[in-house]
Write an enzyme that holds these catalytic residues in place. Structure first.
Site, short mmCIF file in Angstrom:
data_model
loop_
_atom_site.label_atom_id
_atom_site.label_comp_id
_atom_site.label_asym_id
_atom_site.label_seq_id
_atom_site.Cartn_x
_atom_site.Cartn_y
_atom_site.Cartn_z
N GLU A 1 0.81 -1.22 0.00
CA GLU A 1 0.00 0.00 0.00
C GLU A 1 0.84 1.27 0.00
OE1 GLU A 1 -2.70 0.45 3.34
OE2 GLU A 1 -3.67 2.19 2.46
N LYS B 1 -2.39 -1.92 -3.22
CA LYS B 1 -3.46 -1.10 -2.63
C LYS B 1 -3.10 0.36 -2.81
CE LYS B 1 -6.02 -0.27 1.65
NZ LYS B 1 -6.70 -0.90 2.78
P1 13P Z 1 -9.39 4.03 4.16
O1 13P Z 1 -10.22 3.28 3.15
O2 13P Z 1 -10.19 4.62 5.29
O3 13P Z 1 -8.44 4.99 3.51
O4 13P Z 1 -8.49 2.93 4.90
C1 13P Z 1 -7.89 1.95 4.16
C2 13P Z 1 -6.64 1.54 4.82
O5 13P Z 1 -6.47 0.37 5.13
C3 13P Z 1 -5.59 2.53 5.05
O6 13P Z 1 -4.40 1.88 5.40
#
Ligand code: 13P
Length: 341
Positions: free
Chosen positions: A177, A219
């Site tokens: 991510e 992500k």
């Molecule tokens: P949000 O969808 O609230 O941005 O959170 C996703 C997430 O896992 C952030 O690390």
């Protein structure tokens, strides 16, 4: 674990019509969420709230996996069933956030580096024993007047790939991510520029560190105008710009892309995903891994009251279903009306 098992898990997480619930808020983040609804954050209120989400009947139709936090993966429902077991019994894959947060990056004002690599191999073994089958690590890139620096982008990309390699070694599918924040007054073009630059760095490091692309998920943020931008791009432009960026940077060997919501309204997060899938087919599954955009209405409906649990579950189920429709581009604003309470 064999590479094809990692790939099977990655593909299960992006099965058609489904996506991931991010319920891995750290203790300090969930405190902020609870503060907004006037609920005290204790180990028991956090457990009760997560139980509400995980026991929602029918959620498994649209939810393939749930990301847990260190405290949560060790907790159980009121009847004593460990949360990972409870999720598995519904066909939902349990996962775990393994980074320990974004800390100030040395010699880089306003920028952060995500920590958590020390001792990670041992922690991954423990999480696997507790039932986790996938992992998540979040890097944070901020857009400002003179940032992000290449230094920050590459330091975070390097750490993401270290995490991904160790996860695969432990038989866990890494969710990589790199979040370019949507806060700020930047244009959508500036978001495109830095999101593409970040993703290029991430895939270079993943390649150099021999991560199997078939056994991971990306992500990313969607490419939006900053929330304070004077002129903000509409749904179609966001969908087109985000897709253009991903096509430039994400190899087709990656099974799926699971977007974060990043503070968008619930309906914007659904509409953007829907618009992108309506423009398919794409080389990868385009799915969701939302925290706030799946939970906000449920949190508000709950308010910490046992009497509101059913209403909160209904609110969560509704958002899960709407995002499930967005997976195939079949959502529309009218669908919100028909199924809303
Ligand atoms: P949000 O969808 O609230 O941005 O959170 C996703 C997430 O896992 C952030 O690390």
């Amino acid at each position: 674990m064999a590479a094809n098992d990692l790939e099977a898990t990655a593909r299960a997480l992006v099965a058609p019509g489904t996506g991931i619930l991010a319920a891995d808020e750290s203790t300090s983040t969930i405190q902020k969420r609870f503060d907004k609804i006037g609920v005290e954050s204790t180990e028991e209120t956090r457990r009760a709230y997560r139980e509400l989400l995980f026991t929602t009947e029918g959620a498994e139709e649209a939810i393939s996996g749930v990301i847990l936090y260190d405290e949560t993966i060790r907790q159980s429902s009121a009847d004593g069933t460990a949360f990972p077991k409870l999720l598995e019994s519904k066909g939902i894959v349990p996962g775990i956030k393994v980074d320990i947060g974004a800390k100030p990056l040395a010699n880089a004002e306003g920028e952060t580096i995500t920590e958590g690599l020390d001792g990670l191999r041992e922690r991954l073994d423990e999480y696997r024993g507790l039932g986790a089958r996938f992992t998540k690590w979040r890097a944070v890139i901020t857009i400002g007047a003179d940032i992000p620096s290449d230094y920050c982008i590459w330091a975070n990309a390097h750490a993401l790939a270290r995490f991904a390699g160790l996860s695969q070694e432990a038989g866990l599918v890494p969710i990589v991510e790199p979040e370019v924040l949507m806060d700020g007054d930047h244009s959508i073009e500036r978001s495109f520029h830095f999101t593409a630059r970040t993703q290029h760095a991430v895939f270079t490091e993943l390649h150099d560190q021999r991560v199997a692309l078939e056994g991971m998920l990306l992500k990313p943020n969607m490419v939006l105008s900053g929330y304070e931008a004077p002129k903000r791009a509409g749904v179609q432009e966001v969908a087109e710009t985000t897709l253009r960026c991903l096509k430039h940077t994400v190899p087709a060997a990656v099974p799926g892309i699971v977007f974060l919501s990043g503070g968008q309204t619930d309906e914007d997060a659904t509409a953007h995903l829907n618009a992108m899938n309506a423009m398919g087919p794409h080389p990868w599954e385009l799915s969701f891994s939302y925290g706030r955009a799946l939970q906000a209405p449920a949190l508000a409906a709950w308010g910490g009251e046992e009497a509101n649990v059913a209403a909160a579950q209904e609110a969560y189920l509704h958002r899960a279903r709407m995002n499930g429709l967005a997976r195939s581009g079949t959502w529309s604003p009218e669908r919100e009306q028909v199924t809303a309470r």
